[in-house]
Design an enzyme around this catalytic site. Structure first.
Site, mmCIF file in Angstrom:
data_model
loop_
_atom_site.group_PDB
_atom_site.id
_atom_site.type_symbol
_atom_site.label_atom_id
_atom_site.label_comp_id
_atom_site.label_asym_id
_atom_site.label_seq_id
_atom_site.Cartn_x
_atom_site.Cartn_y
_atom_site.Cartn_z
ATOM 1 N N LYS A 158 0.992 -1.093 0.120
ATOM 2 C CA LYS A 158 -0.117 -0.070 -0.068
ATOM 3 C C LYS A 158 0.717 1.282 -0.149
ATOM 4 O O LYS A 158 1.641 1.355 0.995
ATOM 5 C CB LYS A 158 -0.923 0.052 1.380
ATOM 6 C CG LYS A 158 -2.034 0.969 1.336
ATOM 7 C CD LYS A 158 -1.814 2.354 2.211
ATOM 8 C CE LYS A 158 -2.788 3.379 2.034
ATOM 9 N NZ LYS A 158 -2.327 4.621 1.853
ATOM 10 N N HIS A 159 0.823 1.803 -0.983
ATOM 11 C CA HIS A 159 1.728 3.228 -1.312
ATOM 12 C C HIS A 159 0.875 4.208 -0.853
ATOM 13 O O HIS A 159 -0.256 4.259 -0.560
ATOM 14 C CB HIS A 159 2.165 3.192 -2.666
ATOM 15 C CG HIS A 159 3.732 3.581 -2.857
ATOM 16 N ND1 HIS A 159 4.222 4.307 -1.965
ATOM 17 C CD2 HIS A 159 4.724 3.242 -3.396
ATOM 18 C CE1 HIS A 159 5.681 4.723 -2.284
ATOM 19 N NE2 HIS A 159 5.958 4.002 -3.272
ATOM 20 N N GLY A 210 6.597 5.962 7.944
ATOM 21 C CA GLY A 210 5.671 7.118 7.994
ATOM 22 C C GLY A 210 5.711 7.770 9.195
ATOM 23 O O GLY A 210 6.775 7.952 10.062
ATOM 24 N N SER A 211 4.676 8.476 9.609
ATOM 25 C CA SER A 211 4.499 9.439 10.507
ATOM 26 C C SER A 211 4.290 8.712 11.997
ATOM 27 O O SER A 211 3.939 7.506 11.887
ATOM 28 C CB SER A 211 3.384 10.209 10.362
ATOM 29 O OG SER A 211 2.108 9.688 10.679
ATOM 30 N N GLU A 232 9.538 2.318 10.956
ATOM 31 C CA GLU A 232 10.390 3.505 10.825
ATOM 32 C C GLU A 232 9.610 4.827 10.537
ATOM 33 O O GLU A 232 8.906 5.030 9.646
ATOM 34 C CB GLU A 232 11.257 3.222 9.391
ATOM 35 C CG GLU A 232 12.445 3.860 9.385
ATOM 36 C CD GLU A 232 12.312 5.012 8.587
ATOM 37 O OE1 GLU A 232 12.212 6.130 9.320
ATOM 38 O OE2 GLU A 232 12.481 5.133 7.524
ATOM 39 N N LEU A 233 9.666 5.556 11.650
ATOM 40 C CA LEU A 233 9.049 6.840 11.686
ATOM 41 C C LEU A 233 9.897 7.989 11.544
ATOM 42 O O LEU A 233 10.926 7.939 10.925
ATOM 43 C CB LEU A 233 8.003 6.854 13.280
ATOM 44 C CG LEU A 233 7.376 5.415 13.278
ATOM 45 C CD1 LEU A 233 6.839 5.573 14.772
ATOM 46 C CD2 LEU A 233 6.385 4.982 12.363
ATOM 47 N N CYS A 266 13.584 11.308 6.628
ATOM 48 C CA CYS A 266 13.456 11.155 7.955
ATOM 49 C C CYS A 266 14.941 11.157 8.665
ATOM 50 O O CYS A 266 15.144 11.538 9.975
ATOM 51 C CB CYS A 266 13.040 9.613 8.292
ATOM 52 S SG CYS A 266 11.201 9.538 7.554
#
Length: 447
Positions: A158-159, A210-211, A232-233, A266
Site C-alpha cells: 500500500k503506497h 511514515g508518521s 520506521e517513523l 527522516c
C-alpha cells in the site's frame, strides 16, 4: 478515505486520479498472495526467488530514467536525486539476490549437553503488508520487498496516496521480472481496508514507514491481532561538530545532510550542534551556504507540506527564535532557512522540521553536545564530526539513536542496517538484519 492521485507539487493541480480498490479487489489480492506463499516458500526455492529479485534490479536500471520522471511528477524530487534513488533501489535488490543463500543458510548451535545436533533454519512467515511513504517511493519499497521476497514471504504493498503512478510502475516491474501473480500486489487501499488487511488471519506481519500518528494506529491494530510490526517513523537527527580541520568541508557536509530530498528525509541532519570554539565561524559559513541554495531548491512534496513547515517555523520565531532566510514561499516552494535560539520550551524544539530549514545550537563541550542531541523524542540517525576519532566513538556510544555516522553523510548502503529507537520506531531494515525481521527462525533439534 484515501484518494490516489498525482498532484503537481508546484500548482496543487490534480493531474490524474487512480481508482481506489474495492473490497472485492482486496479479497482477490489477499487470496492470491496467500495462495502463492503456500507453494513457493520452500527453502529449495531460494535460488529461484533470488533470480527473480535480481531481474527486478536489472529492470530498475533499464527503466531508471522513466522511473525518475514519475516521482519527479508525483512529489517534486530533483531529477538527479530521483535517478540516484532508482539506482540505490536496484543495489538493494541486487544485494539480497546475491546474498540470499548465505543469509538463509542453516545456523548450527553448539549444544551444552546431550548428543546429537541442533540448528536454526530461516523460513518465511507468509503474507506481509507494507505501508510506504511518498518521500522515497522506490527505495522504501526495496528495503521491505527485496529481503522478504527472497525469503519467501509474499507482499501486499500500500503506497502513499500521492504516489499511485510509481506504485503502478513497480507492480509492472515485478510482473515483468517473472514473479507469479500474488507474490507482489499493489493495493490502492483505503485506511479502513488497511485495518481489515492487518486483522486478516492470512496476514502475518506489517511494515510501515511514515508518521508517528500512522505508526501508532497501525501498531495498535496489529497488537490487537498479534501481528509482528516493523516501524520506521520520524527523526530529528543531530549533526554534532566538535572539531574540524576543514571547516568548509564540514559545512558542506552539514548542508548536504540537511537538504537531501529538499530536506524531506527522516534521517536528514535537522539539528546542527556545534562546539562553542568554532560556533561563530561555522554558523556564518553554514548560513551563507544554506541560503545560497535558494534559487536551486526543488519544491516540497505539496503545498500543504510547505504550509505545515511554515507554521512550525513561524511558531518558533514567535517564541523567540531567530530565522535567517532568503527568498519567499511560493506554493510548494519553501526558501532555505537557519533557525538559532530555539528554546527548549518551544513546541518547535521537539518537532521534526520536514523541509529545508535547520536549527543550530551552540554547546560548551562534549557532554552538552550529547545532552542536546539526546533531548528529543526521536532516535533515528545521527552524525558526529571530530578530528579525535576516540572522542567521536565515545560520543557515538552515548547517543540515543539507531545509527551513528562519524565524519560522513550519505554513507548509507544496502549492507548497513537502518532503523531507530524511541519514537523513531523499532525493527531494522537492510543488511542481514533486514531479512530477519519477518523470518521464522525455526529450531530443529536432532537427537
Amino acid at each position: 478515505m484515501s484518494v490516489y492521485a498525482v498532484t503537481d507539487p508546484v500548482t496543487g493541480e490534480v493531474v490524474v486520479h487512480y481508482p481506489t480498490a474495492t473490497d472485492d479487489d482486496m479479497e482477490r489480492a489477499l487470496a492470491a498472495a496467500d495462495h502463492v506463499y503456500r507453494r513457493w516458500a520452500t527453502t529449495s526455492a531460494v535460488d529461484d526467488r533470488a533470480a527473480l529479485v535480481r531481474r527486478v534490479a536489472e529492470l530498475h536500471i533499464n527503466r531508471k530514467d522513466e522511473l525518475a520522471q514519475i516521482i519527479r511528477r508525483e512529489m517534486g524530487k530533483p531529477l538527479d536525486q530521483a535517478v540516484g534513488e532508482v539506482e540505490f533501489s536496484a543495489a538493494i535488490y541486487r544485494f539480497y539476490a546475491e546474498n540470499a543463500a548465505r543469509f538463509l543458510a542453516d545456523e548450527p548451535i553448539e549444544l551444552i549437553d546431550g548428543e546429537g545436533s541442533a540448528f536454526v533454519r530461516r523460513g518465511a512467515l507468509g503474507v506481509l503488508l507494507g505501508i510506504m511513504p511518498w518521500n522515497y517511493p522506490y527505495y522504501q519499497v526495496a528495503r521491505f520487498a527485496g529481503p522478504n521476497l527472497v525469503l519467501g514471504n509474499t507482499i501486499l504493498l500500500k503506497h502513499a496516496p500521492q504516489c499511485p503512478e510509481s506504485a503502478a510502475a513497480l507492480q509492472q516491474i515485478f510482473s515483468a521480472a517473472g514473479f507469479p501473480e500474488g507474490a507482489y500486489v499493489n493495493i490502492y487501499a483505503t485506511n479502513e481496508q488497511v485495518a481489515d488487511v492487518i486483522a486478516d488471519p492470512r496476514v502475518q506481519g506489517v511494515s510501515l514507514t511514515g508518521s508517528e500518528r500512522a505508526g501508532a494506529a497501525v501498531a495498535e491494530i496489529a497488537g490487537r491481532n498479534l501481528k509482528k510490526v516493523v516501524l520506521e517513523l520520524g527523526g530529528s537527527d543531530p549533526f554534532i561538530v566538535l572539531s574540524t580541520d576543514d571547516i568548509d568541508g564540514t559545512v558542506q557536509a552539514a548542508v548536504a545532510g540537511r537538504l537531501e530530498n529538499t530536506g524531506q528525509a527522516c534521517n536528514a541532519a535537522k539539528r546542527i550542534i556545534v562546539s562553542a570554539a568554532i560556533y561563530d565561524e561555522f554558523l556564518a559559513k553554514f548560513t551563507e551556504a544554506m541560503l545560497a541554495q535558494a534559487d536551486g531548491l526543488a519544491p516540497l512534496s505539496s503545498i500543504s507540506a510547505a504550509e505545515r513547515l511554515g507554521e512550525q517555523v513561524d511558531r518558533a520565531v514567535a517564541h523567540g527564535a531567530r530565522l535567517a532566510t532568503r527568498g519567499r514561499r511560493n506554493g510548494a516552494y519553501f526558501p532555505p532557512g537557519v533557525l538559532t535560539g530555539v528554546a527548549p520550551d518551544s513546541a518547535s524544539y521537539r518537532e521534526e522540521l520536514f523541509g529545508p530549514v535547520a536549527a543550530v545550537y551552540k554547546v560548551a563541550d562534549e557532554d552538552e553536545a550529547v545532552r542536546v542531541a539526546n533531548d528529543t523524542p526521536f532516535g533515528l540517525g545521527s552524525y558526529v564530526y571530530s578530528t579525535d576519532v576516540e572522542q567521536a566513538q565515545r560520543v557515538a556510544d552515548r547517543l540515543e539513536a539507531g545509527m551513528v555516522f562519524i565524519n560522513a553523510v550519505g554513507a548509507e548502503g544496502a549492507e548497513l542496517p537502518f532503523g531507530g529507537v524511541k519514537r523513531s520506531g523499532y525493527g531494522r531494515e537492510l543488511g542481514r538484519y533486514g531479512i530477519d525481521e519477518f523470518a521464522n527462525k525455526k529450531l530443529i533439534r536432532i537427537c
